[in-house]
Design a protein around this motif. Sequence first.
Motif, PDB file in Angstrom:
ATOM      1  N   ASN A   1      59.342  48.003 -27.345  1.00 34.36           N
ATOM      2  CA  ASN A   1      58.892  48.882 -28.421  1.00 34.36           C
ATOM      3  C   ASN A   1      59.950  48.889 -29.517  1.00 34.36           C
ATOM      4  O   ASN A   1      60.933  48.137 -29.439  1.00 34.36           O
ATOM      5  N   LYS A   2      59.781  49.734 -30.539  1.00 33.22           N
ATOM      6  CA  LYS A   2      60.692  49.686 -31.681  1.00 33.22           C
ATOM      7  C   LYS A   2      62.109  50.150 -31.335  1.00 33.22           C
ATOM      8  O   LYS A   2      63.056  49.827 -32.033  1.00 33.22           O
TER       9      LYS A   2
ATOM     10  N   PRO B   1      55.353  48.124 -31.461  1.00 31.05           N
ATOM     11  CA  PRO B   1      56.276  49.121 -32.015  1.00 31.05           C
ATOM     12  C   PRO B   1      56.104  50.560 -31.537  1.00 31.05           C
ATOM     13  O   PRO B   1      57.068  51.192 -31.124  1.00 31.05           O
TER      14      PRO B   1
END
Length: 133
Positions: A60-61, A116
Amino acid sequence: MRNTTTKPRVAAALLVGTLMSYGHVYAQGAPQSITEKRTDVVQLGSGYRASKLAGADVFNKTRDNIGTIDDLIVSPGGEHATYAILSVGGFLGMGKHLVAIPFGDLQVTNRRVVLPEATKKSLEALPEFKYAD
């Protein structure tokens, strides 16, 4: 000195005459149609190889590992989008939860696959994907 070129010429003339007397000569087999499409290799070159994506970790981000790409599902005829099947949770393949994510939601940059806004919990909350028999 004998003329040795007469016999081959006579044989060739007989062969041509015989073939011409048969009328039309058809190729064997059923007629086939071939559809050609040009492929833009520059556009194709910017794509991703499925063999390289399968097994890739998904982050993920915040760079948390949230799953692994288990498979890619491509619909026939391009009617629908391609889906990435992510394996989420579990340990050593046991208890894993498969979910389908539209491939367009993934970002692939610098050999890293990123989803993200996702977390492990948000992916585990999605309905489980099951392969058809």
